[in-house]
Write a protein that holds these residues in place. Sequence first.
Motif, PDB file in Angstrom:
ATOM      1  N   ILE A   1       0.880  -1.172   0.000  1.00 21.54           N
ATOM      2  CA  ILE A   1       0.000   0.000   0.000  1.00 21.54           C
ATOM      3  C   ILE A   1       0.915   1.219   0.000  1.00 21.54           C
ATOM      4  O   ILE A   1       1.647   1.456   0.964  1.00 21.54           O
ATOM      5  N   VAL A   2       0.892   1.971  -1.085  1.00 21.30           N
ATOM      6  CA  VAL A   2       1.685   3.192  -1.189  1.00 21.30           C
ATOM      7  C   VAL A   2       0.708   4.356  -1.310  1.00 21.30           C
ATOM      8  O   VAL A   2      -0.063   4.438  -2.268  1.00 21.30           O
ATOM      9  N   SER A   3       0.741   5.242  -0.315  1.00 17.61           N
ATOM     10  CA  SER A   3      -0.176   6.371  -0.265  1.00 17.61           C
ATOM     11  C   SER A   3       0.503   7.642  -0.758  1.00 17.61           C
ATOM     12  O   SER A   3       1.708   7.659  -1.039  1.00 17.61           O
ATOM     13  N   GLY A   4      -0.275   8.715  -0.820  1.00 19.31           N
ATOM     14  CA  GLY A   4       0.233   9.964  -1.354  1.00 19.31           C
ATOM     15  C   GLY A   4       1.306  10.615  -0.518  1.00 19.31           C
ATOM     16  O   GLY A   4       2.045  11.473  -1.009  1.00 19.31           O
ATOM     17  N   ASP A   5       1.412  10.218   0.760  1.00 24.12           N
ATOM     18  CA  ASP A   5       2.437  10.778   1.638  1.00 24.12           C
ATOM     19  C   ASP A   5       3.485   9.740   2.046  1.00 24.12           C
ATOM     20  O   ASP A   5       4.290   9.989   2.936  1.00 24.12           O
ATOM     21  N   THR A   6       3.510   8.584   1.395  1.00 26.27           N
ATOM     22  CA  THR A   6       4.512   7.571   1.698  1.00 26.27           C
ATOM     23  C   THR A   6       5.903   8.039   1.280  1.00 26.27           C
ATOM     24  O   THR A   6       6.894   7.775   1.975  1.00 26.27           O
ATOM     25  N   LEU A   7       5.974   8.713   0.154  1.00 26.91           N
ATOM     26  CA  LEU A   7       7.219   9.235  -0.399  1.00 26.91           C
ATOM     27  C   LEU A   7       7.078  10.736  -0.647  1.00 26.91           C
ATOM     28  O   LEU A   7       5.952  11.252  -0.691  1.00 26.91           O
TER      29      LEU A   7
ATOM     30  N   GLU B   1       8.165   7.038  -8.812  1.00 24.92           N
ATOM     31  CA  GLU B   1       8.733   6.498  -7.575  1.00 24.92           C
ATOM     32  C   GLU B   1       7.741   5.690  -6.735  1.00 24.92           C
ATOM     33  O   GLU B   1       8.118   4.619  -6.199  1.00 24.92           O
ATOM     34  N   PRO B   2       6.477   6.130  -6.577  1.00 30.11           N
ATOM     35  CA  PRO B   2       5.539   5.294  -5.809  1.00 30.11           C
ATOM     36  C   PRO B   2       5.318   3.920  -6.437  1.00 30.11           C
ATOM     37  O   PRO B   2       5.150   2.920  -5.734  1.00 30.11           O
TER      38      PRO B   2
ATOM     39  N   ARG C   1      -2.851  10.683 -14.860  1.00 25.04           N
ATOM     40  CA  ARG C   1      -1.628  10.593 -14.046  1.00 25.04           C
ATOM     41  C   ARG C   1      -1.338   9.143 -13.654  1.00 25.04           C
ATOM     42  O   ARG C   1      -0.178   8.776 -13.459  1.00 25.04           O
ATOM     43  N   ASP C   2      -2.379   8.315 -13.519  1.00 26.01           N
ATOM     44  CA  ASP C   2      -2.172   6.894 -13.209  1.00 26.01           C
ATOM     45  C   ASP C   2      -1.417   6.209 -14.338  1.00 26.01           C
ATOM     46  O   ASP C   2      -0.442   5.475 -14.103  1.00 26.01           O
ATOM     47  N   ILE C   3      -1.886   6.439 -15.543  1.00 28.18           N
ATOM     48  CA  ILE C   3      -1.268   5.803 -16.704  1.00 28.18           C
ATOM     49  C   ILE C   3       0.147   6.347 -16.910  1.00 28.18           C
ATOM     50  O   ILE C   3       1.078   5.593 -17.207  1.00 28.18           O
ATOM     51  N   ALA C   4       0.307   7.654 -16.728  1.00 27.81           N
ATOM     52  CA  ALA C   4       1.639   8.251 -16.877  1.00 27.81           C
ATOM     53  C   ALA C   4       2.616   7.671 -15.861  1.00 27.81           C
ATOM     54  O   ALA C   4       3.772   7.371 -16.197  1.00 27.81           O
ATOM     55  N   ALA C   5       2.174   7.499 -14.622  1.00 24.00           N
ATOM     56  CA  ALA C   5       3.040   6.943 -13.583  1.00 24.00           C
ATOM     57  C   ALA C   5       3.420   5.502 -13.887  1.00 24.00           C
ATOM     58  O   ALA C   5       4.585   5.108 -13.764  1.00 24.00           O
ATOM     59  N   GLY C   6       2.445   4.698 -14.276  1.00 22.15           N
ATOM     60  CA  GLY C   6       2.729   3.306 -14.595  1.00 22.15           C
ATOM     61  C   GLY C   6       3.670   3.166 -15.770  1.00 22.15           C
ATOM     62  O   GLY C   6       4.608   2.362 -15.734  1.00 22.15           O
ATOM     63  N   ARG C   7       3.440   3.958 -16.823  1.00 28.87           N
ATOM     64  CA  ARG C   7       4.308   3.907 -17.999  1.00 28.87           C
ATOM     65  C   ARG C   7       5.734   4.337 -17.647  1.00 28.87           C
ATOM     66  O   ARG C   7       6.706   3.719 -18.071  1.00 28.87           O
ATOM     67  N   ALA C   8       5.851   5.422 -16.856  1.00 28.39           N
ATOM     68  CA  ALA C   8       7.180   5.909 -16.470  1.00 28.39           C
ATOM     69  C   ALA C   8       7.934   4.896 -15.629  1.00 28.39           C
ATOM     70  O   ALA C   8       9.164   4.854 -15.650  1.00 28.39           O
ATOM     71  N   ALA C   9       7.178   4.073 -14.883  1.00 33.55           N
ATOM     72  CA  ALA C   9       7.804   3.057 -14.030  1.00 33.55           C
ATOM     73  C   ALA C   9       8.128   1.781 -14.782  1.00 33.55           C
ATOM     74  O   ALA C   9       8.739   0.869 -14.223  1.00 33.55           O
ATOM     75  N   GLY C  10       7.707   1.678 -16.051  1.00 32.98           N
ATOM     76  CA  GLY C  10       7.987   0.476 -16.833  1.00 32.98           C
ATOM     77  C   GLY C  10       6.949  -0.611 -16.666  1.00 32.98           C
ATOM     78  O   GLY C  10       7.223  -1.779 -16.980  1.00 32.98           O
TER      79      GLY C  10
END
Length: 229
Positions: free
Chosen positions: A134-140, A148-149, A172-181
């Motif tokens: 579980i990674v929340s908005g304030d985890t990092l 990074e999340p 932003r979900d899709i952008a984050a997933g794509r950026a993370a590979g």
Amino acid sequence: MSGSLHGVLFDLDGTLLDTAPDMHGALDRLMLEHGRDPLAFAAVRDHVSNGSNALVRLGFPDADPVLRETLKRRYLEIYADNLCLTTALFPGLPDLLAEMEARDLRLGVVTNKPSWLTKPLLDALGLTPRLATIVSGDTLPQRKPAPEPMWLAAKQAGARPDRFVYIGDAERDIAAGRAAGMRTLVADWGYIDASENPAAWQADARLQAPADFWPWLDSLAGVRRCLAS
């Protein structure tokens, strides 16, 4: 484990959980406190994924930045006290999660919702023990659309990022997933405003309903077989 896929990560609001009724209810109470007529649910639903800032702006478009911050704090107080009145998994998600677990896929959540709201909500619905991460908005310090999340979630769930698929209902979900590979899927049942164009987000696919995950996974396996032959 299903082929080369190790696990599935979900956005929270608008993808895994239908939180809109409770978030709309908190905005209703806030507006009534300030003598304003509440907004219709239909006017609020598709903005929920953008969080408390967006909802306060929606209800109080004329508020200056100082007042808006005060309203946001009060909104979050109201919401925290009424966090899980009607919130539930979206239809089709209980069966999907159960089948994913049966196939030995690791499950996780990556959300921009703060942990002091995320954890109690997942606890109340009995989901926390079922999640490998579980990674929340304030985890990092970073939040989606930063990768990074997603990287942290993959590490906690025990595999490389390219062994996961991320399902979300916002660009932003899709952008984050794509950026993370990671592979990425759009949850069309989520809180997507009519002004948005999910087809332009460059996700691997769009799911109209949770059960559409399995045909997508089968097609992925078919592509791998073709490449190997």
